[in-house]
Design a protein around this motif. Structure first.
Motif, PDB file in Angstrom:
ATOM      1  N   MET A 125      26.192 -16.955  -4.022  1.00  0.00           N
ATOM      2  CA  MET A 125      27.467 -15.964  -4.479  1.00  0.00           C
ATOM      3  C   MET A 125      28.650 -16.172  -3.366  1.00  0.00           C
ATOM      4  O   MET A 125      28.653 -16.720  -2.266  1.00  0.00           O
ATOM      5  N   ALA A 126      29.587 -16.401  -4.784  1.00  0.00           N
ATOM      6  CA  ALA A 126      30.403 -17.886  -3.905  1.00  0.00           C
ATOM      7  C   ALA A 126      31.875 -17.920  -3.552  1.00  0.00           C
ATOM      8  O   ALA A 126      32.357 -17.853  -2.439  1.00  0.00           O
ATOM      9  N   ASP A 127      32.118 -15.994  -3.659  1.00  0.00           N
ATOM     10  CA  ASP A 127      32.492 -15.708  -2.976  1.00  0.00           C
ATOM     11  C   ASP A 127      32.417 -15.476  -0.987  1.00  0.00           C
ATOM     12  O   ASP A 127      33.298 -16.005  -0.529  1.00  0.00           O
ATOM     13  N   ILE A 128      31.175 -14.860  -1.305  1.00  0.00           N
ATOM     14  CA  ILE A 128      29.873 -14.122   0.046  1.00  0.00           C
ATOM     15  C   ILE A 128      30.754 -16.684   0.844  1.00  0.00           C
ATOM     16  O   ILE A 128      30.703 -16.265   1.959  1.00  0.00           O
ATOM     17  N   SER A 129      30.341 -17.391  -0.199  1.00  0.00           N
ATOM     18  CA  SER A 129      29.732 -18.011   0.434  1.00  0.00           C
ATOM     19  C   SER A 129      31.353 -19.112   0.924  1.00  0.00           C
ATOM     20  O   SER A 129      31.800 -19.650   2.012  1.00  0.00           O
ATOM     21  N   SER A 130      32.143 -18.781   0.014  1.00  0.00           N
ATOM     22  CA  SER A 130      34.047 -19.365   0.850  1.00  0.00           C
ATOM     23  C   SER A 130      34.042 -18.860   1.973  1.00  0.00           C
ATOM     24  O   SER A 130      34.676 -18.895   3.041  1.00  0.00           O
ATOM     25  N   GLU A 131      33.392 -17.388   1.963  1.00  0.00           N
ATOM     26  CA  GLU A 131      34.263 -16.960   3.620  1.00  0.00           C
ATOM     27  C   GLU A 131      33.184 -17.120   4.003  1.00  0.00           C
ATOM     28  O   GLU A 131      34.440 -16.656   6.062  1.00  0.00           O
ATOM     29  N   PHE A 132      32.548 -17.349   4.516  1.00  0.00           N
ATOM     30  CA  PHE A 132      31.030 -17.929   5.321  1.00  0.00           C
ATOM     31  C   PHE A 132      31.571 -19.087   6.033  1.00  0.00           C
ATOM     32  O   PHE A 132      31.910 -19.806   6.806  1.00  0.00           O
ATOM     33  N   LYS A 133      32.743 -20.265   4.398  1.00  0.00           N
ATOM     34  CA  LYS A 133      33.319 -21.462   5.478  1.00  0.00           C
ATOM     35  C   LYS A 133      34.527 -21.577   5.732  1.00  0.00           C
ATOM     36  O   LYS A 133      34.700 -21.707   6.915  1.00  0.00           O
ATOM     37  N   TYR A 134      34.770 -20.445   5.583  1.00  0.00           N
ATOM     38  CA  TYR A 134      36.601 -20.673   5.636  1.00  0.00           C
ATOM     39  C   TYR A 134      36.788 -18.943   6.441  1.00  0.00           C
ATOM     40  O   TYR A 134      38.039 -18.616   7.278  1.00  0.00           O
ATOM     41  N   ASN A 135      36.264 -18.431   6.735  1.00  0.00           N
ATOM     42  CA  ASN A 135      36.478 -16.808   8.207  1.00  0.00           C
ATOM     43  C   ASN A 135      35.288 -16.840   8.148  1.00  0.00           C
ATOM     44  O   ASN A 135      34.678 -15.131   7.714  1.00  0.00           O
ATOM     45  N   ARG A 136      34.650 -16.728   9.472  1.00  0.00           N
ATOM     46  CA  ARG A 136      32.953 -16.783   9.773  1.00  0.00           C
ATOM     47  C   ARG A 136      32.887 -15.460  10.172  1.00  0.00           C
ATOM     48  O   ARG A 136      32.694 -14.938  10.072  1.00  0.00           O
ATOM     49  N   ALA A 137      34.584 -15.076  10.721  1.00  0.00           N
ATOM     50  CA  ALA A 137      34.167 -13.847  11.808  1.00  0.00           C
ATOM     51  C   ALA A 137      34.288 -12.144  10.792  1.00  0.00           C
ATOM     52  O   ALA A 137      33.500 -11.564  10.403  1.00  0.00           O
ATOM     53  N   MET A 138      35.174 -12.795   9.202  1.00  0.00           N
ATOM     54  CA  MET A 138      35.138 -11.729   8.618  1.00  0.00           C
ATOM     55  C   MET A 138      33.935 -11.731   7.773  1.00  0.00           C
ATOM     56  O   MET A 138      32.890 -10.531   7.476  1.00  0.00           O
ATOM     57  N   PHE A 139      33.301 -13.255   7.328  1.00  0.00           N
ATOM     58  CA  PHE A 139      31.594 -12.711   7.272  1.00  0.00           C
ATOM     59  C   PHE A 139      30.084 -12.272   8.370  1.00  0.00           C
ATOM     60  O   PHE A 139      29.630 -11.805   7.328  1.00  0.00           O
ATOM     61  N   THR A 140      30.459 -12.134   9.173  1.00  0.00           N
ATOM     62  CA  THR A 140      29.653 -11.975  10.162  1.00  0.00           C
ATOM     63  C   THR A 140      30.033 -10.584  10.194  1.00  0.00           C
ATOM     64  O   THR A 140      28.852  -9.623  10.237  1.00  0.00           O
ATOM     65  N   SER A 141      31.247  -9.919  10.069  1.00  0.00           N
ATOM     66  CA  SER A 141      31.302  -8.671  10.317  1.00  0.00           C
ATOM     67  C   SER A 141      31.067  -8.075   9.095  1.00  0.00           C
ATOM     68  O   SER A 141      30.022  -6.715   9.230  1.00  0.00           O
ATOM     69  N   ASN A 142      31.111  -8.245   7.424  1.00  0.00           N
ATOM     70  CA  ASN A 142      30.154  -7.577   6.526  1.00  0.00           C
ATOM     71  C   ASN A 142      28.858  -7.885   6.724  1.00  0.00           C
ATOM     72  O   ASN A 142      28.018  -6.704   6.670  1.00  0.00           O
ATOM     73  N   ALA A 143      28.184  -8.790   6.537  1.00  0.00           N
ATOM     74  CA  ALA A 143      26.870  -8.840   6.346  1.00  0.00           C
ATOM     75  C   ALA A 143      26.611  -8.268   8.156  1.00  0.00           C
ATOM     76  O   ALA A 143      25.156  -7.609   8.052  1.00  0.00           O
TER      77      ALA A 143
END
Length: 192
Positions: A125-143
Motif C-alpha cells: 500500500m504505497a499511500d500508507i507507506s508514504s504516510e508511515f514514512k512522512y507523517n507518522r502521527a497521521m499513520f498511527t491515528s489512522n491505524a
C-alpha cells in the motif's frame, strides 16, 4: 503422509506452547484450512486488537510456504485491502526467504513482528507507506481508528459502540450541576 504428520506435530505444538499473543486452529476440521488470531502488540497502534487470519496449507508443504491473509481489515503498509501480506518468508526463493525448516508458528510470529514494525520500503500500500514514512502521527491515528473499528473485541466495546448504545438523557455533568444548585424554597399557593 509427510505433510499430515508434520502438520499434526505443528498443531499440537501450537496448542500446547503457542507463541505469545497467537492462537491457531483447524477450520471445519480440515488439516489444510486453518484460522489464526494475532493480538496487536503493546505500544503499537494495533494494541488491544485481535486480528483473524486465514491459513491455507498447500499440497507441497513444507516445501512451499502456507498462503496466509488477514480476514480482519488492518491499516498497514505491508498488508493490502484483500488481506494479502508482503513478507519475504511467505514467498519461495529467489524472491522470497521460505525454507522447509520454517513452520506456521514462526510465520505467525513474523507476521506479528511485521505488524509492530512495518517495512515501508517494500509496501503493498504505497499511500500508507508514504504516510508511515512522512507523517507518522497521521499513520498511527489512522491505524488506531481501523483497529478500534475492526479488531476490538465487541465485549469491551469501542468508543463508537459506546456512543451508539447510549440513550440520550441528561448528561452526567448536567445532572451533577442541577444537584448542586441551591433550590429555592417552594412557595405554597395561598388562595384568595
Amino acid at each position: 503422509m509427510q505433510r499430515t504428520s508434520r502438520l499434526n506435530r505443528e498443531m499440537q505444538l501450537l496448542n500446547t506452547e503457542p507463541p505469545p499473543g497467537v492462537t491457531c486452529w483447524q477450520h471445519e476440521n480440515k488439516m489444510d484450512d486453518l484460522r489464526a488470531q494475532v493480538v496487536g502488540g503493546s505500544g503499537s497502534p494495533y494494541e488491544g486488537g485481535i486480528f483473524n487470519l486465514e491459513i491455507v496449507i498447500p499440497e507441497r508443504y513444507p516445501f512451499e510456504p502456507p498462503k496466509i491473509r488477514f480476514l480482519t481489515p488492518i491499516y498497514h503498509p505491508n498488508i493490502d485491502t484483500a488481506g494479502r501480506i508482503c513478507l519475504d518468508i511467505l514467498k519461495l526463493p529467489p524472491k522470497g526467504a521460505w525454507r522447509p525448516a520454517l513452520n506456521i508458528s514462526t510465520v505467525l510470529t513474523s507476521i506479528q513482528l511485521l505488524m509492530n514494525e512495518p517495512n515501508p520500503d517494500d509496501p503493498l500500500m504505497a499511500d500508507i507507506s508514504s504516510e508511515f514514512k512522512y507523517n507518522r502521527a497521521m499513520f498511527t491515528s489512522n491505524a488506531r481508528k481501523w483497529t478500534e473499528q475492526h479488531a476490538m473485541p465487541r465485549t469491551q466495546g469501542t468508543k463508537a459502540d459506546l456512543k451508539e448504545n447510549v440513550i440520550p438523557t441528561e448528561s452526567t455533568s448536567q445532572k451533577r450541576k442541577s444537584e448542586e444548585l441551591p433550590r429555592e424554597p417552594t412557595k405554597s399557593f395561598k388562595g384568595p
